[in-house]
Motif scaffolding. Structure first.
Motif, PDB file in Angstrom:
ATOM      1  N   LEU A  81      -9.874  -0.134   1.292  1.00 47.38           N
ATOM      2  CA  LEU A  81      -9.776  -1.595   1.292  1.00 47.38           C
ATOM      3  C   LEU A  81     -11.112  -2.115   0.786  1.00 47.38           C
ATOM      4  CD1 LEU A  81      -8.072  -2.124   4.789  1.00 47.38           C
ATOM      5  CD2 LEU A  81      -6.999  -1.679   2.580  1.00 47.38           C
TER       6      LEU A  81
ATOM      7  N   VAL B   9       0.837  -1.205   0.000  1.00 52.62           N
ATOM      8  CA  VAL B   9       0.000   0.000   0.000  1.00 52.62           C
ATOM      9  C   VAL B   9       0.868   1.250   0.000  1.00 52.62           C
ATOM     10  CG1 VAL B   9      -1.813   1.268   1.210  1.00 52.62           C
ATOM     11  CG2 VAL B   9      -1.838  -1.229   1.223  1.00 52.62           C
TER      12      VAL B   9
ATOM     13  N   THR C 220      -5.706   0.411  -8.449  1.00 56.34           N
ATOM     14  CA  THR C 220      -6.286  -0.633  -7.602  1.00 56.34           C
ATOM     15  C   THR C 220      -5.517  -1.920  -7.834  1.00 56.34           C
ATOM     16  OG1 THR C 220      -8.466   0.401  -7.915  1.00 56.34           O
ATOM     17  CG2 THR C 220      -8.419  -1.799  -6.938  1.00 56.34           C
TER      18      THR C 220
ATOM     19  N   VAL D 295      -7.071  -3.122  -2.937  1.00 51.60           N
ATOM     20  CA  VAL D 295      -6.790  -1.815  -2.341  1.00 51.60           C
ATOM     21  C   VAL D 295      -6.849  -0.777  -3.464  1.00 51.60           C
ATOM     22  CG1 VAL D 295      -5.144  -0.370  -1.098  1.00 51.60           C
ATOM     23  CG2 VAL D 295      -5.288  -2.812  -0.594  1.00 51.60           C
TER      24      VAL D 295
ATOM     25  N   ASP E 160     -12.331   1.169   5.145  1.00 51.37           N
ATOM     26  CA  ASP E 160     -12.332  -0.291   5.107  1.00 51.37           C
ATOM     27  C   ASP E 160     -13.744  -0.774   4.777  1.00 51.37           C
ATOM     28  OD1 ASP E 160     -12.045  -2.996   5.459  1.00 51.37           O
ATOM     29  OD2 ASP E 160     -11.150  -2.875   7.457  1.00 51.37           O
TER      30      ASP E 160
END
Length: 387
Positions: free
Chosen positions: A65, A42, A169, A71, A207
């Motif tokens: 997330l 990340v 992504t 991600v 998230d």
């Protein structure tokens, strides 16, 4: 042992082509194949986006997330260049995502490195079963898809774009990382540090992996290191005998700028967190200089006020830490770190520059607020005598 057993020639050498070397030894590039390695992935993708904000080309970075294990890192900057030639805005999209170290910055005071490996997003691409990139630039929306480091679609114009920016992504390859999962708390801790240390930075972290347990934080701290000390103090802040002292000073002797924020509370424990070019450090010349400066200012004031007798020794740097919460940050054009982990700053001139600045600011505060100064000095002196 036979001659055949001991013979070593070119036939014994294994040549790994393309991204095979990265995929065979992923720990060499992202640290591990556990959660720590996922977190580094990340950081390697977000590094460019964060620096776009700090350079004034973007306003914010959003990290998500996703429910399917991916991600998404998005920014609202000008968009990564789509051509392959490196221009003022950096390398083209495909070069950024397929060439190791493409887009990795110089490491001077204006550059933030989020993680520790500094290998670039191409390594993340190689360690992902899939990666998609979307660029919104000059009114056009472009997309491209990759698998395990290789482009599987051409860079394609798919229509007009509202606004500008880049969204990348990625989905880590389960063949490499197994069942390891991203830690929201681990990501939040590092991005929170960056937001404290760079007061122009705005980051959101969301998230969505479990719809019934979604989490989101927005990180922006205009107060910088002063806000950082307040955060570290937490519930003990109300018992602090002094306000937070915070200052910033540029010093050409160390080719950089220093920031420090600190205060004492009535608890016995203390904590000093240090950073060099926004990287966490376990020590170095900046922390030694900070402690030198505090000890010198406190000793001088205590002697002036008769709080130390002629037989009392000076208050050394090891005596002033009880109840002290501090953040010490330096941003240097030429940082020098000791060891492969780059956790200890070694620039010798930094010790003197930081020590002098801290001594000046703290010495001035002690004289301007004698009532609170007396409470702080008494706490330190009494603790030193008990020791």
């Amino acid at each position: 042992m036979s001659e055949e057993d001991t013979r070593y020639d070119a036939s014994h050498i294994q040549v790994l082509e393309g991204w095979d070397a990265v995929r065979k030894r992923p720990g060499m590039y992202v640290g591990s194949t556990s959660e720590r390695g996922l977190r580094q992935m990340v950081f390697e993708v977000a590094d460019r986006a964060v620096n776009e904000v700090l350079a004034g080309r973007a306003a914010s970075v959003d990290i998500t997330l996703t429910p399917d294990g991916g991600v998404r890192v998005a920014d609202d900057g000008p968009g990564v260049p789509i051509d392959e030639t490196k221009g003022a805005d950096g390398p083209g999209l495909e070069a950024l995502l397929t060439q190791m170290h493409a887009g990795v910055r110089t490491g001077d005071r204006h550059d933030v490195t989020i993680g520790f490996c500094r290998v670039g997003p191409a390594v993340v691409n190689a360690l992902s079963r899939r990666m998609t990139a979307e660029v919104r630039r000059e009114g056009v929306r472009w997309v491209q898809e990759y698998a395990r480091g290789v482009a599987i679609t051409p860079l394609t114009k798919v229509g007009t774009a509202t606004g500008s920016g880049t969204t990348i992504t990625f989905w880590p390859d389960a063949d490499i990382f197994g069942a390891a999962e991203f830690s929201f708390d681990g990501l939040e801790e590092r991005f929170r540090e960056l937001a404290f240390l760079n007061d122009g930075l705005k980051i959101s972290l969301t998230d969505l992996r479990r719809p019934d347990e979604s989490r989101s934080v927005r990180l922006r701290f205009p107060g910088g290191t002063r806000d950082f000390v307040d955060f570290l103090d937490g519930h003990t802040a109300a018992s602090a005998p002094m306000d937070t002292i915070a200052f910033e000073r540029e010093d050409p002797r160390m080719e950089g700028v220093m920031e420090a924020a600190f205060r004492w509370c009535s608890c016995s424990e203390g904590q000093v967190q240090s950073f060099a070019n926004s990287r966490p450090t376990v020590g170095g010349t900046h922390t030694v200089g900070f402690r030198d400066g505090v000890a010198a200012a406190v000793t001088a004031y205590a002697r002036e006020q008769g709080l130390l007798t002629s037989t009392d020794p000076d208050l050394g740097a090891d005596r002033i830490g009880d109840g002290l919460t501090a953040v010490v940050s330096v941003k240097l054009d030429r940082p020098e770190f000791e060891g492969a982990t780059r956790g200890v700053l070694g620039n010798s001139e930094v010790r003197y520059c930081v020590g002098q600045a801290v001594q000046d600011y703290l010495g001035r505060w002690l004289k301007e607020d004698p009532e609170r100064a007396a409470a702080v000095i008494d706490q330190i002196v009494q603790g030193a005598r008990r020791d």
